[in-house]
Design an enzyme around this catalytic site. Structure first.
Site, PDB file in Angstrom:
ATOM      1  N   HIS A 169       0.927  -1.469  -0.161  1.00 18.91           N
ATOM      2  CA  HIS A 169       0.152   0.014   0.064  1.00 18.91           C
ATOM      3  C   HIS A 169       0.720   1.353  -0.123  1.00 18.91           C
ATOM      4  O   HIS A 169       0.379   2.291   0.442  1.00 18.91           O
ATOM      5  CB  HIS A 169      -1.066   0.174   1.179  1.00 18.91           C
ATOM      6  CG  HIS A 169      -2.206  -0.965   1.350  1.00 18.91           C
ATOM      7  ND1 HIS A 169      -3.282  -0.368   0.431  1.00 18.91           N
ATOM      8  CD2 HIS A 169      -2.348  -2.111   1.460  1.00 18.91           C
ATOM      9  CE1 HIS A 169      -4.177  -1.562   0.590  1.00 18.91           C
ATOM     10  NE2 HIS A 169      -3.737  -2.524   1.282  1.00 18.91           N
ATOM     11  N   LYS A 178      -7.777  13.953   4.607  1.00 17.78           N
ATOM     12  CA  LYS A 178      -7.082  12.591   4.388  1.00 17.78           C
ATOM     13  C   LYS A 178      -6.062  12.780   5.549  1.00 17.78           C
ATOM     14  O   LYS A 178      -5.892  13.756   6.243  1.00 17.78           O
ATOM     15  CB  LYS A 178      -6.329  12.521   3.001  1.00 17.78           C
ATOM     16  CG  LYS A 178      -5.652  13.825   2.602  1.00 17.78           C
ATOM     17  CD  LYS A 178      -5.120  13.849   1.128  1.00 17.78           C
ATOM     18  CE  LYS A 178      -6.212  13.931   0.304  1.00 17.78           C
ATOM     19  NZ  LYS A 178      -6.499  12.650  -0.510  1.00 17.78           N
ATOM     20  N   ARG A 179      -5.357  11.642   5.718  1.00 18.79           N
ATOM     21  CA  ARG A 179      -4.167  11.756   6.979  1.00 18.79           C
ATOM     22  C   ARG A 179      -3.323  12.758   6.494  1.00 18.79           C
ATOM     23  O   ARG A 179      -3.125  13.080   5.434  1.00 18.79           O
ATOM     24  CB  ARG A 179      -3.496  10.464   6.680  1.00 18.79           C
ATOM     25  CG  ARG A 179      -2.694  10.095   8.049  1.00 18.79           C
ATOM     26  CD  ARG A 179      -2.203   8.641   8.128  1.00 18.79           C
ATOM     27  NE  ARG A 179      -2.271   8.170   6.818  1.00 18.79           N
ATOM     28  CZ  ARG A 179      -0.943   7.866   6.163  1.00 18.79           C
ATOM     29  NH1 ARG A 179       0.210   8.572   6.822  1.00 18.79           N
ATOM     30  NH2 ARG A 179      -0.797   7.311   4.941  1.00 18.79           N
ATOM     31  N   LYS A 213       1.258  14.240   1.299  1.00 21.79           N
ATOM     32  CA  LYS A 213      -0.401  14.458   0.602  1.00 21.79           C
ATOM     33  C   LYS A 213      -0.446  16.004   0.339  1.00 21.79           C
ATOM     34  O   LYS A 213      -1.359  16.198  -0.294  1.00 21.79           O
ATOM     35  CB  LYS A 213      -1.427  13.969   1.633  1.00 21.79           C
ATOM     36  CG  LYS A 213      -1.298  12.426   1.656  1.00 21.79           C
ATOM     37  CD  LYS A 213      -2.302  11.912   2.680  1.00 21.79           C
ATOM     38  CE  LYS A 213      -2.299  10.395   2.819  1.00 21.79           C
ATOM     39  NZ  LYS A 213      -2.869   9.708   1.949  1.00 21.79           N
ATOM     40  N   THR A 220      -8.891   6.301  -1.777  1.00 19.21           N
ATOM     41  CA  THR A 220      -9.904   5.895  -2.124  1.00 19.21           C
ATOM     42  C   THR A 220     -11.155   7.027  -1.791  1.00 19.21           C
ATOM     43  O   THR A 220     -12.184   7.065  -2.223  1.00 19.21           O
ATOM     44  CB  THR A 220     -10.368   4.780  -0.844  1.00 19.21           C
ATOM     45  OG1 THR A 220     -10.186   5.072   0.437  1.00 19.21           O
ATOM     46  CG2 THR A 220      -9.847   3.627  -1.255  1.00 19.21           C
ATOM     47  N   LYS A 230     -14.765   8.404  -3.570  1.00 24.61           N
ATOM     48  CA  LYS A 230     -15.974   8.632  -3.004  1.00 24.61           C
ATOM     49  C   LYS A 230     -16.321  10.213  -3.402  1.00 24.61           C
ATOM     50  O   LYS A 230     -17.465  10.162  -3.751  1.00 24.61           O
ATOM     51  CB  LYS A 230     -15.434   8.694  -1.484  1.00 24.61           C
ATOM     52  CG  LYS A 230     -15.282   7.416  -0.770  1.00 24.61           C
ATOM     53  CD  LYS A 230     -15.033   7.366   0.368  1.00 24.61           C
ATOM     54  CE  LYS A 230     -14.207   5.813   1.143  1.00 24.61           C
ATOM     55  NZ  LYS A 230     -13.244   6.198   2.195  1.00 24.61           N
TER      56      LYS A 230
END
Length: 833
Positions: free
Chosen positions: A370, A560-561, A566, A670, A674
């Site tokens: 992952h 998100k985390r 990111k 993911t 969504k």
């Protein structure tokens, strides 16, 4: 879609009300008049659970009564979300329960709000696992999810002076009505101790004598793993699968002799030590004690799960049938210690020879990677492994020795051998768990097309060159049951009216929406749904967080985390630039597109830079809120403790989905799926599953910006100098200077020095290099949003073309490419409640 058994008439509001009151009176021991809201919720949950149990019995009877192959999904995380609404949906009891409660003067919606979400995951990994077990049940695939029943889940996030503070997430404080404990099925798990030559009796081996390769492990201490079963109902099917979570319990919880001597603390020390193993999700591991506890957790749950699986799959049957009866999927590196554990069971306990055991093990395991970040590929020091799991380290050494010997025999040079060794030599001797997983599995898969290609080309390229047939791709997916049907009832109703109800189990049917994208009336209906979702979110955040937001604005969402790759900092710089332009007079406030920027993120407790970024976001938010020039034009909302429950309200309200990681760093994502499926447009880089989203929805319906992965790699190799981008772009320079000046920290220029210095001197994830392209893309966003019809058309096409991202499709890919486990629909066994 309700489940109506052969032995029961469909429940009515009257019969369901009786079941509810029965639970309330006779199981909880309270009357309707004295019951608390929690009592009422628990009684409701248990009444619904009754309608799952018979399907669960049917499923177990059908699966265990045959020779079907089943999937054992090993994951350290499961972010399930609330269970009540999903269980009602799966059983078809939503309206029955609503009417029953109405008749008693109660509200289903109000009781649903009493449920505490189990925070048994950190982010995307746990949400993916939850989606997968939902799809496996819906598709009638025999499967058991295995994990840990953490007493305290992912921490509850609060903000104090804008900075993240972690609080314990005591989600079990009032119990969980969804779990079914089975202490009689506890599994003993050992730790520490030493190994020795096996006793001559060969107790527990397959043929009554130790095999030639067997060793005897004598643990120094043991704990019991107690299973707690959660029922995982399929949608529109009788099938109810199992999620089995393990809780740690001391084998000797209480020493009466020591207690009577007066040493009360010592009398329960064993219990305390054992129960620490399942106490908290991902203990902070910057200390040796934290690292050891994490490894204890990982071995604890896989050892219990393997013992349970072998008993379930084989009973007293032939061990050689193991790969035909069960397939283990390793969800990232956390459960990889299962590979040497399986070897220990087969060689030491069941008496198989090494080669035979290794063949069975490799054929039984598969590994999902992952990550693309080297630091996220787990390693464990041989000192810690040797102390905690001495037999497993011996097994890993032998696996590695034989693997390296085969490399040399096939012509591998010494450099290649050292690169591929499972044992890392520098800076400390350690076991590379991703390498162990790759060597010990039949298949290795990435989770998006780009990610899988980069696994082959970069992260595990030596292994891909050696075993090209071992590597494959399965792009992630999300369950449409939770993230559309439950999360977005307005859109669900519109979809039902337009394409029928079959989309809930066949998301490809959403393609039927394309024909309606040009229909003005359908567009109005679609916009009305989005407006209602915004109002629902605004109402929730006002109550939940005291945030007061407009509804007539572009909702620009990044949830998100919190991790540097990111690039939440890129979003912050965009907001700071807008603020700076208004403040300096370069931009008239009237020309600012009304925008609410919503952040949702938790930072790992020991991740200082991530926590500094959270503090900066909140500081910028406070400063903008205090500026009357931007009232109604620009606002940041950062609700604390983002979780699945909040996501179900936030995602349907979003207009713009921020997926802006540096290309080549995000495995899949993911959240991006969504948002697209709920009618948000994506602004993103060509990273992770963004690549596939853009290909499917069309370039005109996606705001692309930034470097490609090869371009980012080339820039890094050429010697990336973030300062040059700072010097060459006046807007960027002004934004960073504003942060450095203390404008967002009450004049304190040192408050965010760590962030400023990192951006100017290091900027590992090239925020500054992509800044200008990102601002240009945001200008395109504003131009597109100014045309409501064109924007709505693009949003509709995002929904219509995102059916590929169903977790049902992901599971079909796993079944076709890796698992080869056929569906086994549950049959009624005639049992009654």
């Amino acid at each position: 879609m309700g489940r109506v058994t052969d032995t029961h008439a469909a429940p009515t509001p009257s019969s369901f009300a009786e079941e509810f009151l029965d639970e309330l009176h006779f199981e909880l021991g309270v009357s309707r008049e004295t019951a608390s809201p929690t009592d009422l919720y628990v009684a409701l949950a248990r009444a619904v659970r009754r309608h799952l149990v018979e399907g669960w019995f049917d499923t177990l009877s059908t699966q265990l009564g045959g020779d079907s192959k089943f999937v054992a999904y090993l994951s350290a995380e499961y972010l399930l979300g609330r269970q009540l609404e999903n269980a009602l949906l799966a059983t078809g009891l939503t309206e029955v329960a609503r009417d029953a409660l109405d008749g008693l003067g109660l509200s289903l919606d109000e009781l649903s709000e009493q449920e505490v979400e189990p925070g048994l995951g950190n982010g995307g990994l746990g949400r993916l696992a939850a989606c997968f077990i939902d799809s496996l049940a819906t598709m009638d695939v025999p499967a058991v999810g295995y994990g840990i029943r953490y007493e305290y889940g992912i921490f509850r996030q609060t903000f104090v002076d804008g900075r993240q503070v972690e609080q314990a997430d005591d989600w079990l404080a009032l119990g969980s009505p969804w779990e079914i404990p089975h202490p009689e099925m506890a599994v003993t798990v050992g730790f520490g101790g030493h190994t020795e030559e096996p006793a001559g009796t060969g107790e527990g081996t397959a043929d009554g004598a130790p095999g030639p390769d067997a060793r005897q492990w004598v643990p120094g201490w043991t704990v019991e793993a107690v299973p707690y079963n959660y029922l995982v109902p399929g949608y529109g099917t009788r099938n109810v699968n199992t999620l089995r979570l393990w809780s740690a319990r001391a084998t000797k919880a209480f020493n009466l002799e020591i207690f009577n001597s007066g040493d009360y603390e010592a009398a329960v020390r064993g219990q305390t030590y054992a129960e620490n193993i399942s106490k908290v999700l991902y203990p902070e591991d910057s200390t040796p004690q934290g690292k050891e506890l994490r490894l204890q957790q990982q071995y604890f749950f896989v050892a219990a799960s393997l013992a349970d699986t072998i008993a379930r799959a084989l009973g007293d049957g032939d061990l050689h049938a193991l790969p035909d009866r069960v397939v283990f999927q390793l969800n990232d590196t956390h459960p990889v210690i299962a590979i040497p554990e399986m070897m220990r069971l087969l060689v030491d306990v069941h008496g198989l020879g090494w080669d035979e055991a290794w063949d069975l093990t490799r054929r039984s395991f598969n590994y999902t990677c992952h990550t693309l970040l080297p630091e996220a590929l787990e390693i464990w020091s041989v000192d810690l492994l040797g102390r905690l799991l001495p037999r497993h380290l011996e097994i890993i050494y032998r696996i590695n020795e034989e693997f390296l010997a085969s490399l040399r025999d096939s012509g591998g040079n010494e450099l290649q051998v050292r690169r591929m060794s499972i044992i890392q030599e520098q800076p400390e001797r350690a076991v590379r768990m991703a390498y162990l997983a790759t060597v010990g599995s039949t298949k290795v898969n990435g989770v998006a097309a780009l990610h899988s290609q980069l696994l082959r080309d970069a992260v595990l390229h030596d292994f891909s060159d050696l075993w090209p047939e071992k590597f494959t791709n399965v792009t992630n997916g999300i369950t449409p049951r939770r993230f559309v049907r439950l999360a977005n009832p307005g859109l669900s109703a519109l979809l039902d009216e337009t394409v029928g109800t079959g989309w809930v189990k066949d998301l490809d049917q959403l393609r039927g929406l394309e024909a309606h994208a040009e229909d003005p009336e359908f567009r109005r209906g679609f916009r009305d749904v989005k407006a209602a979702n915004k109002q629902r979110l605004v109402d929730l955040l006002a109550t939940r967080d005291g945030l007061h937001l407009p509804t007539d604005a572009l909702y620009d969402v990044m949830v998100k985390r919190l991790h540097e790759y990111k690039r939440q900092m890129l979003k912050v710089l965009h907001v700071v630039t807008l603020y700076d332009q208004v403040r300096s007079g370069a931009l008239d406030p009237a020309d600012v597109t009304p925008r609410v920027v919503v952040f949702g993120a938790k930072a790992a407790p020991g991740y200082r830079m991530a926590k500094d970024i959270i503090a900066l976001v909140n500081a910028v938010a406070a400063t903008i809120d205090a500026d009357p020039a931007l009232a109604g034009r620009l606002q940041i909302a950062f609700p604390a403790n983002y979780n699945v429950t909040l996501a179900e309200k936030l995602i349907p309200a979003a207009d713009l989905s921020e997926q802006i990681s540096l290309a080549g760093k995000e495995a899949s994502g993911t959240g991006n799926m969504k948002f697209a499926l709920n009618g948000a447009l994506t602004i993103g880089t060509l990273d992770g599953a963004n690549v596939e989203i853009r290909d499917l929805v069309g370039d005109d319906n996606f705001f692309l910006f930034g470097m490609t992965e090869p371009e980012a790699e080339a820039l890094g190799q050429a010697g990336y100098d973030p300062g040059s981008f700072y010097e060459q772009d006046p807007a960027l320079k002004s934004a960073i200077d504003l942060i450095a000046s203390g404008a967002f920290s009450h004049g304190d220029p040192t408050a965010f020095e760590s962030i400023v210095s990192d951006l100017l001197w290091k900027d590992r994830f090239m925020v500054l290099a992509d800044y200008r392209a990102y601002l240009d893309a945001q200008s395109r966003v504003e131009a597109a949003y100014a045309d409501p019809d064109a924007w709505t058309r693009s949003a509709i096409l995002n929904v219509a073309r995102s059916g590929f991202f169903s977790s049902d499709r992901s599971i079909r890919d796993y079944l076709d490419r890796i698992w080869h486990a056929p569906a086994v629909p549950a049959r009624s066994n005639g049992l009654r409640d």
